[in-house]
Every structure is written in structure tokens, then in C-alpha cells.
Design an enzyme around this catalytic site. Structure first.
Site, PDB file in Angstrom:
ATOM      1  N   ASP A  44       0.798  -0.963  -0.039  1.00  0.00           N
ATOM      2  CA  ASP A  44       0.115   0.043  -0.109  1.00  0.00           C
ATOM      3  C   ASP A  44       1.018   1.377   0.072  1.00  0.00           C
ATOM      4  O   ASP A  44       1.877   1.357   0.595  1.00  0.00           O
ATOM      5  CB  ASP A  44      -0.950   0.155   1.088  1.00  0.00           C
ATOM      6  CG  ASP A  44      -1.987  -1.062   1.335  1.00  0.00           C
ATOM      7  OD1 ASP A  44      -2.278  -1.717   0.179  1.00  0.00           O
ATOM      8  OD2 ASP A  44      -2.320  -1.429   2.532  1.00  0.00           O
ATOM      9  N   LYS A  45       0.444   2.347  -0.638  1.00  0.00           N
ATOM     10  CA  LYS A  45       0.967   3.609  -0.606  1.00  0.00           C
ATOM     11  C   LYS A  45       1.790   4.144   0.606  1.00  0.00           C
ATOM     12  O   LYS A  45       2.604   4.657   0.828  1.00  0.00           O
ATOM     13  CB  LYS A  45       0.216   4.484  -1.317  1.00  0.00           C
ATOM     14  CG  LYS A  45       0.935   5.806  -1.761  1.00  0.00           C
ATOM     15  CD  LYS A  45       0.076   6.737  -2.791  1.00  0.00           C
ATOM     16  CE  LYS A  45       1.119   7.952  -3.006  1.00  0.00           C
ATOM     17  NZ  LYS A  45       0.160   8.790  -4.089  1.00  0.00           N
TER      18      LYS A  45
END
Length: 195
Positions: A44-45
Site C-alpha cells: 500500500d502507498k
């Protein structure tokens, strides 16, 4: 961005929080090392940690096969609210609602539902607990939703019930192990909050 290893086929780096693992990281690796980079797994970012990228399509195919065959072992550390049982296995059916970019635990298999499995043990227990996790499946938001569904949301994870001052989920890809040219390679890193 810290690069832990690179050769003609792969590069292993520590992805900083805030970079997209499918766009920003390959572009940054290309700026530093030159050439093309292929994403074979994602983070995930808003999560950081150790990742491996392929430098050509043949290496990407080999790494993808290692993932399919369960030969790539991905381990994480996380800080959760509360104290889960000392150690265990979590197995769930997960459904991703793409319109909300949110994942839910559901009761049974149906279209769009995937099985998710992880093992965990507690490193340090308390009001907030430091957890070591080994993934057996790589589902979107898997660790975050599996712990939250049991009442132990990750610190900083507002999407899944974390109510605290942290700006992003306290989750970090701390160790990755995979086969490469006849050897088993392992790379590790640790976030400040886990030391």
C-alpha cells in the site's frame, strides 16, 4: 530510497511510505540504477518496507512463479491496538469493494471473494502490541482488515478503525525471502518504531 541489493536481474529496496509501489518506486529505481523495473508484488502507498523488483521480463516471470509456488516468504511487523492471543493463524474470506477501496471479511466464498491466510506472534504485548506476521496469501489490505476484524486495528489505520494520532498504518514489510539463481536470498529491515 535505500537499495539493499541489485544485479542484472533484480533490485531489492526499502520502499518509503508515500510512494506508489507500482509507479513511483520503479521510476525512482530507474533514475538511480537505469533500465526498466517490473513490479511483481505490491505494498500500500502508506506502508513502507522491503520489496523486490525485476529488471527484465524473464526475472519477473521467475519471481511471479516463486510467489505462486509459495517460495517467496513475506514477513511484516505491525503495531496494533490491544493484545491479540499470543500467536496464531488467521484465515478468512475477503471481499474487496473497489468503489470504496476497502476490504471486508465475509462469511463464505462467492464471486470476487478470496481466501486469506497469515500467521502471527507477539513480539511485545500491551495496550498496543508489536506483532510479527508471516503472510501466506497476498491480498489487498489483508493484514489491516484481518486484525481489525478481530478488534485489533493497526495504529494509524483510520480506514479500518485505528483511532490514534498516527498519520498512517504502523505496518512495515520487514523481511523478504526468495530463490534467485540457485540460492535463497533474504533481506531485512526494521522501522524505528519496532526497535
Amino acid at each position: 530510497m535505500e537499495i539493499l541489493f541489485s544485479d542484472k536481474d533484480i533490485a531489492v529496496c526499502i520502499k518509503p511510505q508515500g510512494l506508489d509501489s507500482e509507479k513511483d518506486v520503479p521510476n525512482t529505481l530507474s533514475e538511480i540504477l537505469g533500465g526498466d523495473f517490473y513490479t511483481v508484488h505490491r505494498l500500500d502507498k502508506n506502508v513502507g518496507g522491503v520489496m523486490v523488483y525485476a529488471r527484465n521480463s524473464k526475472a519477473a516471470a521467475k519471481l511471479s512463479l516463486a510467489i505462486q509456488n509459495g517460495e517467496m516468504i513475506k514477513e511484516y511487523v505491525a503495531m496494533v491496538h490491544g493484545t491479540p492471543p499470543e500467536s496464531g493463524v488467521m484465515e478468512d474470506f475477503l471481499f474487496k469493494d473497489s468503489s470504496k477501496n476497502k476490504v471486508f471479511v465475509v462469511k463464505r466464498e462467492r464471486k470476487g471473494v478470496k481466501k486469506a491466510k497469515l500467521e502471527y506472534d507477539i513480539i511485545k504485548a500491551g495496550e498496543t502490541s508489536l506483532i510479527h506476521i508471516r503472510l501466506h496469501t497476498g491480498r489487498s489490505h489483508q493484514i489491516r482488515v484481518q486484525f481489525a476484524s478481530r478488534g485489533f486495528p493497526l495504529l494509524g489505520d483510520r480506514k479500518y478503525g485505528g483511532k490514534d494520532e498516527h498519520a498512517s498504518p504502523m505496518l512495515f514489510s520487514s523481511k523478504i525471502t526468495f530463490p534467485h539463481h540457485g540460492k535463497i536470498l533474504t533481506f531485512e529491515a526494521s522501522p524505528e518504531w519496532a526497535n
